[in-house]
Design a protein around this motif. Structure first.
Motif, PDB file in Angstrom:
ATOM      1  N   HIS A   4       0.880  -1.178   0.000  1.00  0.00           N
ATOM      2  CA  HIS A   4       0.000   0.000   0.000  1.00  0.00           C
ATOM      3  C   HIS A   4       0.913   1.222   0.000  1.00  0.00           C
ATOM      4  CE1 HIS A   4      -3.363   2.599   1.188  1.00  0.00           C
ATOM      5  NE2 HIS A   4      -2.704   2.971   2.263  1.00  0.00           N
ATOM      6  N   ILE A   5       0.893   1.966  -1.109  1.00  0.00           N
ATOM      7  CA  ILE A   5       1.758   3.133  -1.254  1.00  0.00           C
ATOM      8  C   ILE A   5       0.882   4.353  -1.540  1.00  0.00           C
ATOM      9  CG2 ILE A   5       3.663   4.170  -2.562  1.00  0.00           C
ATOM     10  CD1 ILE A   5       4.471   1.222  -3.271  1.00  0.00           C
ATOM     11  N   VAL A   6       1.095   5.400  -0.757  1.00  0.00           N
ATOM     12  CA  VAL A   6       0.317   6.626  -0.918  1.00  0.00           C
ATOM     13  C   VAL A   6       1.291   7.802  -0.938  1.00  0.00           C
ATOM     14  CG1 VAL A   6      -1.597   8.017  -0.038  1.00  0.00           C
ATOM     15  CG2 VAL A   6      -1.520   5.570   0.464  1.00  0.00           C
ATOM     16  N   GLY A  92      -2.971  17.194  -3.628  1.00  0.00           N
ATOM     17  CA  GLY A  92      -3.188  16.021  -4.455  1.00  0.00           C
ATOM     18  C   GLY A  92      -2.779  14.761  -3.714  1.00  0.00           C
ATOM     19  N   ARG A  93      -3.293  13.628  -4.207  1.00  0.00           N
ATOM     20  CA  ARG A  93      -2.999  12.343  -3.577  1.00  0.00           C
ATOM     21  C   ARG A  93      -2.955  11.279  -4.666  1.00  0.00           C
ATOM     22  NH1 ARG A  93      -6.232   7.976  -2.132  1.00  0.00           N
ATOM     23  NH2 ARG A  93      -5.568   6.795  -0.306  1.00  0.00           N
ATOM     24  N   GLN A  94      -1.996  10.394  -4.545  1.00  0.00           N
ATOM     25  CA  GLN A  94      -1.900   9.226  -5.419  1.00  0.00           C
ATOM     26  C   GLN A  94      -1.770   7.995  -4.521  1.00  0.00           C
ATOM     27  OE1 GLN A  94      -2.082   9.217  -8.837  1.00  0.00           O
ATOM     28  NE2 GLN A  94      -2.481  11.408  -8.661  1.00  0.00           N
ATOM     29  N   CYS A  95      -2.407   6.906  -4.938  1.00  0.00           N
ATOM     30  CA  CYS A  95      -2.376   5.683  -4.140  1.00  0.00           C
ATOM     31  C   CYS A  95      -2.327   4.483  -5.070  1.00  0.00           C
ATOM     32  CB  CYS A  95      -3.625   5.611  -3.266  1.00  0.00           C
ATOM     33  SG  CYS A  95      -3.742   4.103  -2.285  1.00  0.00           S
ATOM     34  N   ILE A  96      -1.589   3.463  -4.647  1.00  0.00           N
ATOM     35  CA  ILE A  96      -1.625   2.187  -5.340  1.00  0.00           C
ATOM     36  C   ILE A  96      -1.523   1.075  -4.304  1.00  0.00           C
ATOM     37  CG2 ILE A  96       0.862   2.176  -5.779  1.00  0.00           C
ATOM     38  CD1 ILE A  96       0.205   0.655  -8.417  1.00  0.00           C
ATOM     39  N   ASP A  97      -2.359   0.081  -4.486  1.00  0.00           N
ATOM     40  CA  ASP A  97      -2.313  -1.145  -3.687  1.00  0.00           C
ATOM     41  C   ASP A  97      -2.064  -2.275  -4.676  1.00  0.00           C
ATOM     42  OD1 ASP A  97      -3.030   0.204  -1.318  1.00  0.00           O
ATOM     43  OD2 ASP A  97      -5.154  -0.038  -1.757  1.00  0.00           O
ATOM     44  N   TYR A  98      -1.140  -3.151  -4.356  1.00  0.00           N
ATOM     45  CA  TYR A  98      -0.935  -4.298  -5.231  1.00  0.00           C
ATOM     46  C   TYR A  98      -0.475  -5.501  -4.435  1.00  0.00           C
ATOM     47  CZ  TYR A  98       3.997  -2.772  -5.181  1.00  0.00           C
ATOM     48  OH  TYR A  98       5.252  -2.381  -4.803  1.00  0.00           O
TER      49      TYR A  98
END
Length: 100
Positions: A4-6, A92-98
């Motif tokens: 989980h990266i934000v 602003g916000r960016q998020c990725i879960d993998y």
């Protein structure tokens, strides 16, 4: 495992403070979440460093044993409680879960 990266880009000024002060406060709030749920692994919060390329001000890198652990973190009252402050100071916000 779920990663989980934000990343957050902060406003120049918000909540009566400048970007640097708000970045430190975001880090402090997130650091307080370390270990709040079972299945939480690595959890690190970093601030953009002067002299190094960065388009965002704060980054969270975290690992969770599974989706249940990630959802436990996302729904945990301590995590939910910090969201209004971050929403108020972020541009602003960016998020990725993998899954790995």
């Amino acid at each position: 495992m779920i990663k989980h990266i934000v990343m957050w880009k902060l406003k120049d000024e918000a909540e009566g403070a400048d970007r640097a002060a708000n970045a430190r406060k975001v880090k402090e709030l997130l650091d307080a979440c370390i270990g709040i749920v079972p299945g939480m692994g690595k959890f690190e919060v970093a601030l953009a460093q002067p002299g190094l390329e960065a388009t965002y001000d704060v980054v969270l890198y975290s690992e969770f044993a599974d989706r249940e652990a990630l959802n436990g973190y996302l729904d945990h009252p301590q995590h939910v409680a910090l969201k209004p402050f971050i929403a108020a100071v972020r541009e602003g916000r960016q998020c990725i879960d993998y899954e790995v």
